[in-house]
Design an enzyme around this catalytic site. Structure first.
Site, mmCIF file in Angstrom:
data_model
loop_
_atom_site.group_PDB
_atom_site.id
_atom_site.type_symbol
_atom_site.label_atom_id
_atom_site.label_comp_id
_atom_site.label_asym_id
_atom_site.label_seq_id
_atom_site.Cartn_x
_atom_site.Cartn_y
_atom_site.Cartn_z
ATOM 1 N N GLN A 128 -4.378 -1.887 9.523
ATOM 2 C CA GLN A 128 -4.247 -3.180 8.848
ATOM 3 C C GLN A 128 -4.831 -4.302 9.710
ATOM 4 O O GLN A 128 -4.540 -4.412 10.891
ATOM 5 C CB GLN A 128 -2.766 -3.451 8.520
ATOM 6 C CG GLN A 128 -2.526 -4.698 7.714
ATOM 7 C CD GLN A 128 -3.210 -4.666 6.337
ATOM 8 O OE1 GLN A 128 -3.135 -3.681 5.609
ATOM 9 N NE2 GLN A 128 -3.896 -5.750 5.993
ATOM 10 N N LYS A 184 0.839 -1.208 0.000
ATOM 11 C CA LYS A 184 0.000 0.000 0.000
ATOM 12 C C LYS A 184 0.873 1.257 0.000
ATOM 13 O O LYS A 184 0.628 2.204 -0.751
ATOM 14 C CB LYS A 184 -0.942 -0.014 1.216
ATOM 15 C CG LYS A 184 -2.019 -1.082 1.081
ATOM 16 C CD LYS A 184 -2.831 -1.303 2.348
ATOM 17 C CE LYS A 184 -3.757 -2.499 2.163
ATOM 18 N NZ LYS A 184 -4.507 -2.872 3.361
ATOM 19 N N ASP A 234 -11.347 2.397 3.793
ATOM 20 C CA ASP A 234 -11.582 0.951 3.679
ATOM 21 C C ASP A 234 -13.076 0.646 3.543
ATOM 22 O O ASP A 234 -13.456 -0.472 3.216
ATOM 23 C CB ASP A 234 -11.067 0.225 4.937
ATOM 24 C CG ASP A 234 -9.666 -0.374 4.733
ATOM 25 O OD1 ASP A 234 -9.289 -0.613 3.569
ATOM 26 O OD2 ASP A 234 -8.972 -0.616 5.749
#
Ligand code: NAD
Length: 296
Positions: free
Chosen positions: A97, A53, A120
């Site tokens: 994460q 990422k 997200d």
């Protein structure tokens, strides 16, 4: 028949070209999108995802704010960091994460991120907007990545029977919801099967399009697939492999070699859904930046 490969690397590159154009547009206005990526602990798979990422941010000239907290970090420490990032005007997206260590209450952490920066699309507000078909939130990265893969590969979903295997909040449930949307690139008839489903193979065999998101290596076998079906493999599983220097290899949730003999189109692992997830994450970060500057 051998299935045609749906190339996630190529299609994600196309999405990232659009992303780069949008970053350039923002830069012409002296605005730089920023994404904060928080990793708690040292889970090796999570480290790989976070690195990927951060690297994509660098390639697209999106500023990445990479925070690594100790594996023993407390909820208070993590919430204090998120609070700071929520207020930081240079940060347009925040993600933690998954999976965090056990002392971290993941749902509470997600809900502490302001919905405007929840790129997200895990926050209840954004999940609700997505379910209602609203476009003023975000689209969940992996399921929306699958929708783009299908659309850009010219695979129609309207009126098709899609079977989603798995009902997680991250993949299966939002995947089911996106396929159901009243939209020319969705409009599918959807069945979601999971660990409590009876006759799972029988249901999967009825699918025109199968999306496997189970987290079980090579779970989907050729006998579950209708001749000519499209197979999308979301799974990423590490299995021991003595011939690899790393000692493991990545396999999907689909038994690729045999299913590829029966399907018409299939995504590989790696190089299928994975790169799409990151491309959508970048897209969401840019969208967030545009919305925060009233440019959308
Ligand atoms: P999860 O463990 O949260 O959910 C798995 C789902 O599969 C559950 O809903 C469960 O009901 C179902 N399931 C488990 N065993 C089953 C069985 N025997 N029969 C039927 N259903 C069963 O996993 P997740 O977060 O949804 O991830 C699924 C897979 O996708 C994993 O391999 C993960 O690594 C991968 N993943 C990939 C990406 C990507 O970018 N490609 C992103 C997220 C997750």
């Amino acid at each position: 028949m051998t299935a045609q490969i749906i190339d996630g690397k190529m299609i994600s590159a196309e999405v990232n070209r659009e992303n780069a154009e949008n970053v350039a547009l923002l830069k012409s206005k002296n605005i730089t999108p920023g994404l904060a990526v928080i990793l708690v602990g040292d889970n090796p798979a999570s480290q790989v995802y976070v690195r990927a990422k951060v690297k994509k941010c660098e390639e697209l000239e999106i500023t990445s704010f990479h925070h690594v907290l100790d594996k023993d970090a407390t909820m208070d420490e993590l919430l204090a960091l998120i609070e700071r990032l929520n207020k930081d005007e240079n940060v347009h997206g925040i993600l933690v994460q998954s999976p965090p260590p056990p002392q971290i209450d993941e749902q509470k952490v997600i809900e502490s991120i302001v919905p405007e920066k929840d790129v997200d699309c895990f926050h209840a507000v954004n999940v609700g907007k997505m379910l209602l078909g609203r476009t003023d939130g975000f689209f969940p990265c992996t399921p929306y990545g699958v929708m783009i893969l299908l659309e850009k590969s010219g695979i129609e979903t309207a009126g098709k029977h899609v079977v989603v295997i798995g009902r997680s909040n991250i993949v299966g449930k939002p995947m089911t919801a996106l396929m159901l949307q009243k939209n020319p690139h969705a409009n599918a008839t959807v069945t979601c099967v999971h660990s409590m489903t009876k006759n799972l193979p029988e249901l999967v065999r009825q699918a025109d399009i199968v999306v496997a998101a189970i987290g079980k290596p090579e779970f989907v076998t050729a006998d579950m697939i209708k001749e000519g079906a499209v197979v999308i493999d979301v799974g990423i599983n590490r299995v021991p492999d003595a011939s690899s220097p790393k000692g493991y290899k990545l396999v999907g949730d689909v038994k690729y070699d045999e299913v590829a003999q029966k399907a018409s189109k299939i995504t590989p692992v790696p190089g299928g859904v994975g790169p799409m997830t990151i491309a959508v994450l970048m897209q969401n970060t840019i969208k967030s930046c545009m919305m925060q500057h009233n440019l959308l």
